[in-house]
Structures are given as C-alpha cells and as structure tokens.
Enzyme design. Structure first.
Site, PDB file in Angstrom:
ATOM      1  N   CYS A  59       0.814  -1.205   0.000  1.00 43.68           N
ATOM      2  CA  CYS A  59       0.000   0.000   0.000  1.00 43.68           C
ATOM      3  C   CYS A  59       0.860   1.273   0.000  1.00 43.68           C
ATOM      4  O   CYS A  59       1.526   1.563  -0.982  1.00 43.68           O
ATOM      5  CB  CYS A  59      -0.980  -0.039   1.169  1.00 43.68           C
ATOM      6  N   HIS A  60       0.877   2.038   1.089  1.00 43.44           N
ATOM      7  CA  HIS A  60       1.690   3.258   1.185  1.00 43.44           C
ATOM      8  C   HIS A  60       3.119   2.995   1.671  1.00 43.44           C
ATOM      9  O   HIS A  60       3.948   3.907   1.663  1.00 43.44           O
ATOM     10  CB  HIS A  60       1.033   4.263   2.129  1.00 43.44           C
ATOM     11  N   ALA A  61       3.424   1.780   2.090  1.00 42.95           N
ATOM     12  CA  ALA A  61       4.754   1.481   2.633  1.00 42.95           C
ATOM     13  C   ALA A  61       5.896   1.658   1.627  1.00 42.95           C
ATOM     14  O   ALA A  61       7.029   1.892   2.060  1.00 42.95           O
ATOM     15  CB  ALA A  61       4.786   0.079   3.225  1.00 42.95           C
TER      16      ALA A  61
END
Length: 194
Positions: free
Chosen positions: A119-121
């Site tokens: 995801c946003h990682a």
C-alpha cells in the site's frame, strides 16, 4: 553474526520475520500478514520506534492496539529472514523520517534479505533508496513518487524484483504473503540480480 550463505534457503517454519510499524499503520496490513505468516509456521516479531504497543488505523478512525516485541533501533537484521512493511498513510509517513527505520530497511537489503511493502509502505523504500530500476507497485497515489525515484511502476497484485516485494492494497494479501513465503524459502536473492 549471520552464518547463512547466499545460497542457504530457510523453510518458512524455521523463518524469523520482522515487521516494523508505528501508530497509524493500516490495521489489516499489519495483522493479516503477521497472522498468515505465523499460521505458516514463521516466528514473527513486531518492532516500533519506542518498543511500546502501537495503535492501528481502521477505516475512518483509530483501530486496535498491536503488541510490539522490540524497538526498531534494537532490531538486528542478521537475526531475521525477511522484513515486512505495512502501509496506511500515517505509519510510513512517520517512519520515513526515522533514521533507525531507514537504516534497518537498508540493512536487510544490504544482506540480500527480502523486503516486502504494501500500500503506502513503498514510501519507505523510496526513502531507503531501494526502488531505482526496480519493478514495484503500490497504492495509486504513490505511483508518481515511485516513478520519480526511478522505479518501474506496474499495476499488479504483487511485484517482485530481486527480493523486493510490493503490493497495492489489502485485496492483494494472498499474493503478498505467498510472495514473502516463496522469497524466504527461495533464498539466493543475489543470484536473481544479474
């Protein structure tokens, strides 16, 4: 000291996997990989900046607390077979400013151990300087950032490039966790890096 050679493989039932996160991690993106990897037989530890439990973000508000085993700065990459980075908007945005978190991510890559981000990682992968020339995916809003950092951005459930594993969102959990297990068991990341 790590005594494994590049060609050593680790069965998932003998693997030690580290997850790093802080407050604001996407609830399912820490819990589901943690639990699926444990169910597969891996020993999974969670590290946070201060070593205290952390609160997730679930939908439109704060979620449950997650137990933490150690501080990020006390984590030793030689003691683990892979690193998992959950997303959420808050968690990786905070961790990308944490020198100990970035150094730990780089230490896993320097040792040729799998690093998995969902995801946003992948923001953390950009900060650690790991995406240039690599095929990666992420949540749609990060894709320009990844491309600007030199990544080859794709829109697939899981992208794998020389031990770097990325996924788009929770819909990709099955592919994401399967890729982590396969990379841990495969070993030989350096052999893929021709």
């Amino acid at each position: 000291m790590d005594t494994r050679r590049e060609t050593d493989m680790t069965e998932i039932t003998k693997a030690r996997i580290l997850i790093i996160a802080t407050h604001g991690f996407e609830q399912s993106e820490l819990e589901v990989p943690r639990d699926k990897l444990r169910d597969a037989g891996a020993q999974v530890h969670v590290a946070s900046p201060d070593g205290n439990e952390i609160k997730g973000w679930d939908g439109d508000g704060w979620g449950r607390m997650a137990e933490v085993d150690l501080r990020i700065e006390d984590a030793d990459s030689t003691q683990y077979d892979a690193l998992v980075l959950p997303g959420g908007q808050i968690n990786p945005d905070i961790l990308r400013l944490d020198p100990a978190a970035i150094a730990l991510i780089q230490a896993f890559r320097d040792r040729d151990r799998p690093v998995a981000a969902i995801c946003h990682a992948p923001w953390l992968l950009i900060e650690a300087g790991l995406v240039a020339g690599r095929e990666v995916t992420s949540w749609p809003s990060l894709r320009t950032d990844l491309a600007n950092a030199g990544a080859q951005v794709v829109d697939v459930p899981v992208a794998r490039d020389r031990g770097l594993i990325t996924s788009r969102n929770p819909d990709d959990f099955d592919a994401f966790v399967a890729a982590i297990i396969e990379e841990v068991e495969k070993g030989q990341i350096r052999a893929d890096a021709a």
